[in-house]
Design an enzyme around this catalytic site. Structure first.
Site, PDB file in Angstrom:
ATOM      1  N   ALA A  12       0.799  -1.222   0.000  1.00  0.00           N
ATOM      2  CA  ALA A  12       0.000   0.000   0.000  1.00  0.00           C
ATOM      3  C   ALA A  12       0.836   1.279   0.000  1.00  0.00           C
ATOM      4  O   ALA A  12       0.750   2.091  -0.932  1.00  0.00           O
ATOM      5  CB  ALA A  12      -0.958  -0.020   1.187  1.00  0.00           C
ATOM      6  N   ARG A  23       2.921   9.956 -11.401  1.00  0.00           N
ATOM      7  CA  ARG A  23       1.939  10.887 -11.976  1.00  0.00           C
ATOM      8  C   ARG A  23       2.523  12.292 -12.124  1.00  0.00           C
ATOM      9  O   ARG A  23       2.176  13.023 -13.052  1.00  0.00           O
ATOM     10  CB  ARG A  23       0.694  10.945 -11.085  1.00  0.00           C
ATOM     11  CG  ARG A  23      -0.137   9.674 -11.059  1.00  0.00           C
ATOM     12  CD  ARG A  23      -1.425   9.862 -10.257  1.00  0.00           C
ATOM     13  NE  ARG A  23      -2.070   8.577 -10.018  1.00  0.00           N
ATOM     14  CZ  ARG A  23      -2.014   7.915  -8.875  1.00  0.00           C
ATOM     15  NH1 ARG A  23      -1.359   8.439  -7.842  1.00  0.00           N
ATOM     16  NH2 ARG A  23      -2.620   6.752  -8.744  1.00  0.00           N
ATOM     17  N   GLU A  36      10.204  -5.756  -3.739  1.00  0.00           N
ATOM     18  CA  GLU A  36       9.181  -6.463  -2.962  1.00  0.00           C
ATOM     19  C   GLU A  36       9.612  -7.915  -2.810  1.00  0.00           C
ATOM     20  O   GLU A  36       9.859  -8.602  -3.806  1.00  0.00           O
ATOM     21  CB  GLU A  36       7.825  -6.382  -3.668  1.00  0.00           C
ATOM     22  CG  GLU A  36       6.751  -7.329  -3.157  1.00  0.00           C
ATOM     23  CD  GLU A  36       6.490  -7.212  -1.661  1.00  0.00           C
ATOM     24  OE1 GLU A  36       6.411  -8.266  -0.992  1.00  0.00           O
ATOM     25  OE2 GLU A  36       6.394  -6.078  -1.155  1.00  0.00           O
ATOM     26  N   SER A  42       0.524  -4.281  -4.213  1.00  0.00           N
ATOM     27  CA  SER A  42      -0.694  -3.463  -4.108  1.00  0.00           C
ATOM     28  C   SER A  42      -1.944  -4.304  -3.856  1.00  0.00           C
ATOM     29  O   SER A  42      -2.910  -4.261  -4.617  1.00  0.00           O
ATOM     30  CB  SER A  42      -0.871  -2.637  -5.389  1.00  0.00           C
ATOM     31  OG  SER A  42       0.220  -1.778  -5.590  1.00  0.00           O
ATOM     32  N   CYS A  46      -6.052  -6.615   4.414  1.00  0.00           N
ATOM     33  CA  CYS A  46      -7.252  -6.631   5.265  1.00  0.00           C
ATOM     34  C   CYS A  46      -8.312  -7.590   4.737  1.00  0.00           C
ATOM     35  O   CYS A  46      -9.188  -8.028   5.484  1.00  0.00           O
ATOM     36  CB  CYS A  46      -7.841  -5.229   5.353  1.00  0.00           C
ATOM     37  SG  CYS A  46      -6.716  -3.989   6.018  1.00  0.00           S
ATOM     38  N   VAL A  83      15.404  -6.380   0.190  1.00  0.00           N
ATOM     39  CA  VAL A  83      16.463  -5.457   0.578  1.00  0.00           C
ATOM     40  C   VAL A  83      16.999  -5.896   1.934  1.00  0.00           C
ATOM     41  O   VAL A  83      16.246  -6.074   2.899  1.00  0.00           O
ATOM     42  CB  VAL A  83      15.940  -4.007   0.637  1.00  0.00           C
ATOM     43  CG1 VAL A  83      17.011  -3.072   1.212  1.00  0.00           C
ATOM     44  CG2 VAL A  83      15.531  -3.536  -0.758  1.00  0.00           C
ATOM     45  N   ASN A 310      -2.134   3.971   2.649  1.00  0.00           N
ATOM     46  CA  ASN A 310      -2.384   4.566   1.342  1.00  0.00           C
ATOM     47  C   ASN A 310      -2.274   6.090   1.389  1.00  0.00           C
ATOM     48  O   ASN A 310      -1.766   6.714   0.446  1.00  0.00           O
ATOM     49  CB  ASN A 310      -3.768   4.139   0.838  1.00  0.00           C
ATOM     50  CG  ASN A 310      -3.748   2.746   0.235  1.00  0.00           C
ATOM     51  OD1 ASN A 310      -3.271   2.544  -0.869  1.00  0.00           O
ATOM     52  ND2 ASN A 310      -4.242   1.773   0.978  1.00  0.00           N
ATOM     53  N   TYR A 431     -31.935  11.549   8.993  1.00  0.00           N
ATOM     54  CA  TYR A 431     -32.890  10.705   9.715  1.00  0.00           C
ATOM     55  C   TYR A 431     -34.009  10.248   8.789  1.00  0.00           C
ATOM     56  O   TYR A 431     -34.568  11.029   8.013  1.00  0.00           O
ATOM     57  CB  TYR A 431     -33.521  11.448  10.899  1.00  0.00           C
ATOM     58  CG  TYR A 431     -34.822  10.797  11.349  1.00  0.00           C
ATOM     59  CD1 TYR A 431     -34.796   9.559  11.988  1.00  0.00           C
ATOM     60  CD2 TYR A 431     -36.053  11.372  11.056  1.00  0.00           C
ATOM     61  CE1 TYR A 431     -35.978   8.920  12.356  1.00  0.00           C
ATOM     62  CE2 TYR A 431     -37.244  10.750  11.428  1.00  0.00           C
ATOM     63  CZ  TYR A 431     -37.204   9.522  12.072  1.00  0.00           C
ATOM     64  OH  TYR A 431     -38.364   8.888  12.417  1.00  0.00           O
TER      65      TYR A 431
END
Length: 457
Positions: A12, A23, A36, A42, A46, A83, A310, A431
Site C-alpha cells: 500500500a 503521476r 518487494e 498493491s 485486510c 532489501v 495509502n 434521519y
C-alpha cells in the site's frame, strides 16, 4: 538531471508513493525502482480473512494493481527481491534476488521505506510446525488455504483475539471448523474497553466460537509427521488440526534500525508531517512501519492500518514528485466484525486517557440501528468518553448488529474537529425510520455525556 527513487516494499504505502510520484514526474525526470520480497503488489491484506472464509472468491480479487501493471507505468518493480541493507551515507541499498540468490547494490537519490509490519510470533516450542500459520501477506493466506485443503480434521485454534484473531475465527467458522480462540486478556478485542469486549465475548460464544480468556500459550504440540495436534496453555490442551496466529503485529524496522534511522517508543520510524524520516532530507517512510501523531492524546502512536498506509503513500509521492502534502495524524478509528456482530472504535479507551493524564467521564447507552418500530431494527451499544473539565470528546466504542460500525465515523469527524460532546448533540445527521431513530445512538450518547460532564462540575 534524472534522479532515481528507490522504494522498499511493494504494497500500500510503497506503491502508492511510487504511483503518485510517477503521476507528477515522467520517466525522463524520475527513474523508479521498487523492491518487494513477495510475489504480489498493491493488495488488500485486510481482505485475507474474507478470502479464507469464502466471502471473496479469488486471491486476485484482493489485488488492486499487479506487478505487470506497475511496470507498464514505468515503475521497475522487482518482486521476490529482498532489501537486506541500507547504506545511508552512500545512498544505496543492497538487494537479494530470492530466486537466484544474487545480491546487488542500487543507488538512490530519494528513498522510501515501506517495509510494513511483521506478525508477533513468540519463540514457543512447536511454533514452526506444519499447520501453524500467520496471516500477513497473500502468500500467507495461500499457505493457510493449502493447509486447510490438505487437512481432514475440522478443529481450529486461533491464538489472539484482536482484529485478525476475531476475523480469522469467523473465516474458519464459515468453513465449517470447530473454532477455539485463546487470548491473554480479560476480554477479546483489547482495542475496546473490557466492558465492551465482554459484549464481543458473549456474541462469539453465541455464534459457537469457544473463547478462552487469560490463556497463556506455552507450546504447540505435534503429532504424526511433526504436524500440529494441539495448543497447550498453563492449564489445558486444546486439540487443533490447524492453528492461526493472530497476536498482532509490530513494525518491521530491522533494516531501519541497522541503518541508524530514528525509531519511536513503539519501534516504528519517526517522520515529520511530510512523512520524511526525521533528520534525513532524502528519505521518507510510511505504512505499518511508522509511528504517527495521535490527534486526541497529542502523542506518537502505532496504528497499522491500510487506510493510513495509502494516505502516507500519497503524501510521500506528492513530496517526492515536487508537490507538497502532509499527513496531520490519526484519531485511531477502526471497524471489524465477527459474523453479524459489528465492532468499532475511535479515539481513546479509558486506559489510554489515564495514561496521558486526562480526567474523564464515560457513558454507555443502549439503542437501535433504526426506529424501534421499523422492521430489522437491531440492538446497539455505544460507549462515549469525554474530558471531564472541558467536555471534549475523547473516544467512542460501538458494538452492535447491522448499521452499527460505520456510525463511528460521526465520532471520528468530531474528534478530528476537536468538538465537545455538547456541540455534538446539535449535529444535523440524516434521519428516516429505515436508517436511524429520531435521536441517533451516537447523539443519545453525546447528550448523556454532556449531562455527565455537567454533573462532574
Amino acid at each position: 538531471m534524472r534522479q532515481r527513487l528507490v522504494v522498499i516494499g511493494g504494497d500500500a504505502a510503497g506503491m502508492s508513493a511510487a504511483s503518485q510520484a510517477r503521476r507528477l514526474k515522467g520517466p525522463k525526470e524520475l527513474e523508479i525502482v521498487a523492491f518487494e520480497r513477495g510475489h504480489f503488489s498493491s493488495y488488500s491484506a485486510c481482505g485475507i480473512p474474507y478470502w479464507v472464509g469464502g466471502d471473496v472468491a479469488t486471491r486476485d480479487a484482493l489485488i488492486a494493481r499487479s506487478p505487470e501493471e506497475h511496470r507498464a507505468r514505468a515503475i521497475d518493480l522487482r518482486t521476490r527481491t529482498e532489501v537486506t541493507a541500507i547504506d545511508v551515507p552512500g545512498q544505496r541499498v543492497l538487494a537479494r534476488d530470492l530466486e537466484a540468490g544474487t545480491e546487488t547494490w542500487t543507488g538512490y537519490d530519494k528513498l522510501v521505506v515501506a517495509t510494513g509490519a511483521r506478525p508477533k510470533r513468540p519463540a514457543l516450542p512447536g511454533i514452526d510446525a506444519p499447520g501453524v500459520h500467520g496471516v500477513q501477506t497473500l502468500d500467507d493466506g495461500q499457505a493457510l488455504l493449502d493447509s486447510l485443503d490438505a487437512t481432514p480434521g475440522r478443529r481450529a485454534v486461533v491464538v489472539g483475539a484482536g482484529y485478525i484473531g476475531v476475523e480469522m475465527a469467523e473465516a474458519l467458522l464459515n468453513r465449517g471448523y470447530e473454532v477455539t480462540v485463546l487470548h491473554r486478556g480479560e476480554q477479546p478485542m483489547a482495542t475496546l474497553d473490557p466492558d465492551m469486549g465482554r459484549l464481543v465475548h458473549r456474541a462469539m460464544d453465541g455464534l459457537g466460537i469457544t473463547t478462552v480468556a487469560s490463556a497463556e500459550v506455552t507450546k504447540i504440540l505435534t503429532g504424526a509427521g511433526g504436524r500440529v495436534r494441539a495448543v497447550a496453555t498453563d492449564g489445558a490442551e486444546y486439540p487443533a488440526d490447524v492453528v492461526v496466529l493472530g497476536m498482532g503485529v509490530v513494525p518491521e524496522t530491522s533494516l531501519a534500525r541497522a541503518a541508524g534511522l530514528p525509531l519511536g517508543a513503539h519501534g516504528g520510524l519517526l517522520t515529520d508531517p511530510a512523512m520524511r524520516v526525521r533528520g534525513h532530507e532524502n528519505i521518507w517512510a510510511g505504512g505499518d512501519c511508522v509511528e504517527v501523531l495521535d490527534l486526541v492524546s497529542g502523542r506518537e502512536r502505532y496504528v497499522p492500518l491500510g487506510t493510513h498506509a495509502n494516505k502516507h503513500g500519497q503524501v510521500i509521492g506528492s513530496n517526492v514528485g515536487g508537490d507538497y502534502a502532509t499527513f496531520p495524524g490519526v484519531v485511531g478509528t477502526a471497524v471489524s466484525k465477527v459474523c453479524d456482530l459489528e465492532l468499532a472504535r475511535t479515539g481513546l479507551r479509558e486506559k489510554d486517557a489515564r495514561e496521558v493524564g486526562l480526567r474523564y467521564v464515560t457513558v454507555t447507552v443502549e439503542s437501535t440501528s433504526r426506529a424501534g418500530y421499523y422492521p430489522g431494527a437491531a440492538a446497539m451499544t455505544v460507549k462515549m468518553t469525554a474530558e471531564r473539565r472541558t467536555g471534549r470528546l475523547l473516544g467512542v466504542q460501538i458494538v452492535g448488529r447491522e448499521g452499527a460500525a460505520k456510525r463511528v465515523d460521526i465520532a471520528a469527524v468530531a474528534l478530528t474537529a476537536g468538538m465537545t460532546v455538547e456541540r455534538m448533540t446539535a449535529l444535523d445527521l440524516g434521519y428516516a425510520p429505515p436508517f436511524s431513530p429520531v435521536w441517533d445512538p451516537v447523539l443519545i450518547a453525546a447528550r448523556k455525556a454532556t449531562a455527565a460532564v455537567r454533573a462532574a462540575g
